[in-house]
Write an enzyme that holds these catalytic residues in place. Structure first.
Site, PDB file in Angstrom:
ATOM      1  CD  GLU A 260      -2.830  -1.088  -0.031  1.00 37.81           C
ATOM      2  OE1 GLU A 260      -3.289  -0.029  -0.477  1.00 37.81           O
ATOM      3  OE2 GLU A 260      -3.028  -2.191  -0.584  1.00 37.81           O
ATOM      4  CD1 TRP A 263      -1.155  -0.343  -3.874  1.00 38.20           C
ATOM      5  CD2 TRP A 263      -1.508   0.739  -5.808  1.00 38.20           C
ATOM      6  NE1 TRP A 263      -1.712  -1.219  -4.775  1.00 38.20           N
ATOM      7  CE2 TRP A 263      -1.943  -0.584  -5.959  1.00 38.20           C
ATOM      8  CE3 TRP A 263      -1.625   1.623  -6.878  1.00 38.20           C
ATOM      9  CZ2 TRP A 263      -2.492  -1.060  -7.150  1.00 38.20           C
ATOM     10  CZ3 TRP A 263      -2.174   1.153  -8.071  1.00 38.20           C
ATOM     11  CH2 TRP A 263      -2.593  -0.174  -8.202  1.00 38.20           C
ATOM     12  CD1 TRP A 291     -17.758  12.679 -18.340  1.00 39.69           C
ATOM     13  CD2 TRP A 291     -18.301  10.868 -17.146  1.00 39.69           C
ATOM     14  NE1 TRP A 291     -16.618  11.928 -18.179  1.00 39.69           N
ATOM     15  CE2 TRP A 291     -16.924  10.805 -17.445  1.00 39.69           C
ATOM     16  CE3 TRP A 291     -18.869   9.842 -16.398  1.00 39.69           C
ATOM     17  CZ2 TRP A 291     -16.111   9.754 -17.039  1.00 39.69           C
ATOM     18  CZ3 TRP A 291     -18.060   8.795 -15.982  1.00 39.69           C
ATOM     19  CH2 TRP A 291     -16.694   8.755 -16.297  1.00 39.69           C
ATOM     20  CG  ASN A 326      -8.604   2.070   0.114  1.00 41.88           C
ATOM     21  OD1 ASN A 326      -8.503   3.005  -0.681  1.00 41.88           O
ATOM     22  ND2 ASN A 326      -8.398   0.803  -0.242  1.00 41.88           N
ATOM     23  CD1 TRP A 344     -12.661  10.613 -14.884  1.00 43.69           C
ATOM     24  CD2 TRP A 344     -11.333  11.594 -13.393  1.00 43.69           C
ATOM     25  NE1 TRP A 344     -11.611  11.177 -15.574  1.00 43.69           N
ATOM     26  CE2 TRP A 344     -10.774  11.782 -14.688  1.00 43.69           C
ATOM     27  CE3 TRP A 344     -10.663  12.125 -12.293  1.00 43.69           C
ATOM     28  CZ2 TRP A 344      -9.584  12.495 -14.907  1.00 43.69           C
ATOM     29  CZ3 TRP A 344      -9.465  12.829 -12.509  1.00 43.69           C
ATOM     30  CH2 TRP A 344      -8.947  13.009 -13.805  1.00 43.69           C
ATOM     31  CD1 TRP A 367     -10.814  10.744  -6.573  1.00 42.80           C
ATOM     32  CD2 TRP A 367     -12.678  10.026  -7.581  1.00 42.80           C
ATOM     33  NE1 TRP A 367     -11.852  10.871  -5.675  1.00 42.80           N
ATOM     34  CE2 TRP A 367     -13.011  10.443  -6.273  1.00 42.80           C
ATOM     35  CE3 TRP A 367     -13.703   9.540  -8.391  1.00 42.80           C
ATOM     36  CZ2 TRP A 367     -14.314  10.380  -5.768  1.00 42.80           C
ATOM     37  CZ3 TRP A 367     -15.005   9.479  -7.891  1.00 42.80           C
ATOM     38  CH2 TRP A 367     -15.297   9.891  -6.597  1.00 42.80           C
TER      39      TRP A 367
HETATM   40  C1  LIG Z   1     -11.224   7.486  -4.761  1.00 38.50           C
HETATM   41  C2  LIG Z   1     -10.036   7.445  -3.818  1.00 38.50           C
HETATM   42  C3  LIG Z   1      -9.369   8.608  -3.478  1.00 38.50           C
HETATM   43  C4  LIG Z   1      -8.257   8.574  -2.633  1.00 38.50           C
HETATM   44  N1  LIG Z   1      -7.616   9.757  -2.300  1.00 38.50           N
HETATM   45  C5  LIG Z   1      -6.528   9.735  -1.496  1.00 38.50           C
HETATM   46  C6  LIG Z   1      -5.844  10.933  -1.145  1.00 38.50           C
HETATM   47  O1  LIG Z   1      -6.213  12.037  -1.555  1.00 38.50           O
HETATM   48  N2  LIG Z   1      -4.774  10.837  -0.318  1.00 38.50           N
HETATM   49  C7  LIG Z   1      -4.318   9.627   0.147  1.00 38.50           C
HETATM   50  O2  LIG Z   1      -3.341   9.599   0.889  1.00 38.50           O
HETATM   51  N3  LIG Z   1      -4.917   8.481  -0.201  1.00 38.50           N
HETATM   52  C8  LIG Z   1      -6.011   8.487  -0.995  1.00 38.50           C
HETATM   53  N4  LIG Z   1      -6.644   7.312  -1.314  1.00 38.50           N
HETATM   54  C9  LIG Z   1      -6.013   6.026  -0.922  1.00 38.50           C
HETATM   55  C10 LIG Z   1      -6.474   5.404   0.408  1.00 38.50           C
HETATM   56  O3  LIG Z   1      -7.879   5.365   0.477  1.00 38.50           O
HETATM   57  C11 LIG Z   1      -5.943   6.136   1.622  1.00 38.50           C
HETATM   58  O4  LIG Z   1      -4.552   6.316   1.514  1.00 38.50           O
HETATM   59  C12 LIG Z   1      -6.215   5.331   2.906  1.00 38.50           C
HETATM   60  O5  LIG Z   1      -7.588   5.085   3.044  1.00 38.50           O
HETATM   61  C13 LIG Z   1      -5.714   6.107   4.101  1.00 38.50           C
HETATM   62  O6  LIG Z   1      -5.978   5.403   5.272  1.00 38.50           O
HETATM   63  P1  LIG Z   1      -4.792   4.789   6.128  1.00 38.50           P
HETATM   64  O7  LIG Z   1      -3.727   5.798   6.318  1.00 38.50           O
HETATM   65  O8  LIG Z   1      -5.414   4.191   7.343  1.00 38.50           O
HETATM   66  O9  LIG Z   1      -4.268   3.688   5.126  1.00 38.50           O
HETATM   67  P2  LIG Z   1      -3.563   2.260   5.356  1.00 38.50           P
HETATM   68  O10 LIG Z   1      -4.492   1.253   4.802  1.00 38.50           O
HETATM   69  O11 LIG Z   1      -3.103   2.094   6.737  1.00 38.50           O
HETATM   70  O12 LIG Z   1      -2.336   2.327   4.336  1.00 38.50           O
HETATM   71  C14 LIG Z   1      -1.064   2.870   4.719  1.00 38.50           C
HETATM   72  C15 LIG Z   1      -0.680   3.976   3.768  1.00 38.50           C
HETATM   73  O13 LIG Z   1      -0.496   3.461   2.435  1.00 38.50           O
HETATM   74  C16 LIG Z   1      -0.882   4.455   1.488  1.00 38.50           C
HETATM   75  N5  LIG Z   1      -2.001   3.950   0.693  1.00 38.50           N
HETATM   76  C17 LIG Z   1      -2.911   3.021   1.033  1.00 38.50           C
HETATM   77  N6  LIG Z   1      -3.768   2.785   0.022  1.00 38.50           N
HETATM   78  C18 LIG Z   1      -3.382   3.590  -0.987  1.00 38.50           C
HETATM   79  C19 LIG Z   1      -3.863   3.798  -2.308  1.00 38.50           C
HETATM   80  N7  LIG Z   1      -4.916   3.138  -2.826  1.00 38.50           N
HETATM   81  N8  LIG Z   1      -3.240   4.726  -3.070  1.00 38.50           N
HETATM   82  C20 LIG Z   1      -2.187   5.418  -2.604  1.00 38.50           C
HETATM   83  N9  LIG Z   1      -1.678   5.237  -1.373  1.00 38.50           N
HETATM   84  C21 LIG Z   1      -2.268   4.341  -0.568  1.00 38.50           C
HETATM   85  C22 LIG Z   1      -1.332   5.680   2.273  1.00 38.50           C
HETATM   86  O14 LIG Z   1      -0.247   6.563   2.370  1.00 38.50           O
HETATM   87  C23 LIG Z   1      -1.701   5.083   3.629  1.00 38.50           C
HETATM   88  O15 LIG Z   1      -1.615   5.988   4.681  1.00 38.50           O
HETATM   89  C24 LIG Z   1      -7.774   7.333  -2.152  1.00 38.50           C
HETATM   90  C25 LIG Z   1      -8.457   6.158  -2.497  1.00 38.50           C
HETATM   91  C26 LIG Z   1      -9.571   6.208  -3.321  1.00 38.50           C
HETATM   92  C27 LIG Z   1     -10.265   4.917  -3.697  1.00 38.50           C
END
Ligand SMILES: Cc1cc2nc3c(=O)[nH]c(=O)nc-3n(C[C@H](O)[C@H](O)[C@H](O)COP(=O)(O)OP(=O)(O)OC[C@H]3O[C@@H](n4cnc5c(N)ncnc54)[C@H](O)[C@@H]3O)c2cc1C
Length: 435
Positions: A260, A263, A291, A326, A344, A367
């Site tokens: 993650e 990513w 759209w 997420n 989107w 997105w």
């Molecule tokens: C439509 C959409 C928009 C999003 N917008 C953002 C945003 O603006 N900023 C953001 O940081 N994340 C975004 N995310 C990714 C993800 O949802 C969040 O990083 C995550 O929910 C944050 O919670 P956490 O820190 O507990 O994550 P954890 O699940 O604990 O993951 C650890 C870290 O991994 C990274 N990470 C995890 N999943 C993703 C992912 N899919 N993409 C990129 N990095 C990821 C983040 O830095 C996160 O803090 C988005 C996801 C979706 C589906």
């Protein structure tokens, strides 16, 4: 102006002392280091007055000032305005030989930094920038032919292989702290000076304990439990070190958690290589989709009144806390683009306004992933069913009941679209555009 020479360290997305690459480099030069932060009007003027992110940055900087004051009899100078104008003033007050800062990969930041670099160069002042917010940046992880990866899995494999090969697991300390400018009365600003007020939404505490990381696979998909790290906001503003977090992921041997974090870097390098994706679909032909963009439907989606409880719970969590799990982000995103056939970019903009952890690369990347138009996106015909998602991820309705308190009341809306019909409509619109 005194003849004493100074180096400026410019804090931006790296609001910490520990393991801050640019800051350590500045302190290692043996000159007095003046740490600064600029509240940039070009960014602030677009934000609501009670923006919780401005509050978070503000409070973090006040804490940093306190910490520097207590430990080293030092501080951080806070300014408000246009960065170039601030530099024009600073060089009148201090004899500055260099400005050190960490890289920022967003298009606005790149343009701003170029302007500052040009200005300083004319004055014979060095502008030195460093990689800090990621382990690998720009084109450090590319294919054998030098082209960027646009598919995640091979990027992730190369990333890990390179990380292991270079044994990148040491964390620099804050050395040479005696080199901070010894002045505890550096300029400060108040939230009021910035034109902001206290926010009701507060930043969540993160949890990077071994338990969260070790159990991540089992817990991460269920929005009702505290099963993720909540690190996103802290990685965004640099209040934690990305190197430290990756090191913990490796130590706890949790590949999924590590993935993650990769990513996040994957999307950052995508934004750097393809900055046009901020407004355009990575897969160009997806910009031919017609759209519906129905404003009433969009409003209902924003307010969490679609009549689909898991979608509504997610949007209400976002509106109340600035965070959304997420799993639910993926569902509400898919629902907007596919069930409602709304662009989107509308969803991306709404998240950008509301998310505490808003980060351009991750937001745009995710997105586009959700809409099917981005790098390594799920095929467009895979459409989440908003009802079966409840059975999979919130079967006891714990999360839904937390946020949709009117679920069993007559006032709770009926579904704004019927799932099957909306699915068909979406498939037709996508097919028409892509054929
Ligand atoms: C439509 C959409 C928009 C999003 N917008 C953002 C945003 O603006 N900023 C953001 O940081 N994340 C975004 N995310 C990714 C993800 O949802 C969040 O990083 C995550 O929910 C944050 O919670 P956490 O820190 O507990 O994550 P954890 O699940 O604990 O993951 C650890 C870290 O991994 C990274 N990470 C995890 N999943 C993703 C992912 N899919 N993409 C990129 N990095 C990821 C983040 O830095 C996160 O803090 C988005 C996801 C979706 C589906």
């Amino acid at each position: 102006m005194s003849e004493k020479e100074y180096i400026i360290f410019w804090f931006r997305r790296d609001l910490r002392l520990l393991d801050n690459v640019g800051l350590s480099k500045a302190l290692a030069q043996g000159k007095s280091v003046l740490p600064i932060f600029i509240f940039d009007n070009n960014i602030l003027h677009k934000l609501p007055k009670d923006d919780p992110r401005v509050n978070f940055i503000y409070n973090t900087l006040q804490n940093l000032r306190q910490e520097l004051n207590n430990k080293y009899k030092a501080s951080v100078a806070l300014f408000h305005g246009n960065p170039l104008d601030i530099y024009k003033d600073l060089i009148k007050s201090y004899k500055i030989t260099a400005v050190y800062t960490n890289h920022d990969y967003e298009p606005y930041a790149i343009k701003r930094d170029k302007e500052i670099y040009d200005f300083l160069r004319e004055k014979n002042i060095l502008f030195k920038t460093f990689k800090d917010q990621v382990i690998f940046e720009r084109n450090e992880i590319v294919k054998a032919d030098g082209n960027p990866y646009v598919v995640y899995t091979p990027y992730m494999r190369k990333w890990k292989e390179t990380y292991r090969r270079l044994s990148l697991n040491s964390i620099p300390k804050v050395d040479n702290i005696g080199n901070f400018i010894s002045d505890i009365d550096l300029p400060n600003v108040s939230l009021h000076d910035l034109g902001f007020i206290n926010a009701t939404i507060k930043a969540p505490e993160y949890d990077d304990s071994p338990k969260i990381i070790q159990e991540y696979e089992v817990t991460r998909n269920y929005p009702a439990i505290k099963g993720t790290s909540l690190l996103s906001l802290h990685l965004r503003f640099g209040t934690v070190s990305p190197r430290l977090i990756i090191k913990k992921a490796v130590k706890e041997e949790n590949e999924t958690f590590w993935n993650e974090l990769i990513w996040r870097e994957f999307f950052m390098q995508i934004l750097w290589h393809f900055p046009h994706t901020v407004t355009k679909s990575f897969k160009e032909k997806y910009d031919r989709i017609v759209w519906r963009n129905n404003e009433e439907d969009f409003k209902k989606w924003c307010e969490g009144k679609t009549g689909y409880p898991l979608v509504d719970a997610g949007m209400r969590q976002l509106n109340k806390t600035g965070f959304m799990h997420n799993r639910v982000r993926m569902l509400v995103g898919s629902f907007l683009c596919k069930h409602l056939l709304i662009d989107w970019r509308w969803g991306e903009a709404y998240f950008a306004e509301k998310l505490l952890d808003y980060e351009m690369a991750s937001n745009v990347g995710n997105w586009q992933w959700v809409a099917g138009c981005g790098v390594d996106a799920a095929p467009y015909f895979r459409i989440f069913n908003p009802t079966t998602q409840i059975t999979k991820f919130d079967k006891d309705l714990k999360y839904i009941n937390q946020w949709v308190t009117d679920l069993n009341e007559l006032t709770y809306p009926l579904p704004i679209v019927e799932h099957k019909a909306a699915r068909e409509r979406c498939l037709n619109a996508y097919k028409e555009a892509l054929n």
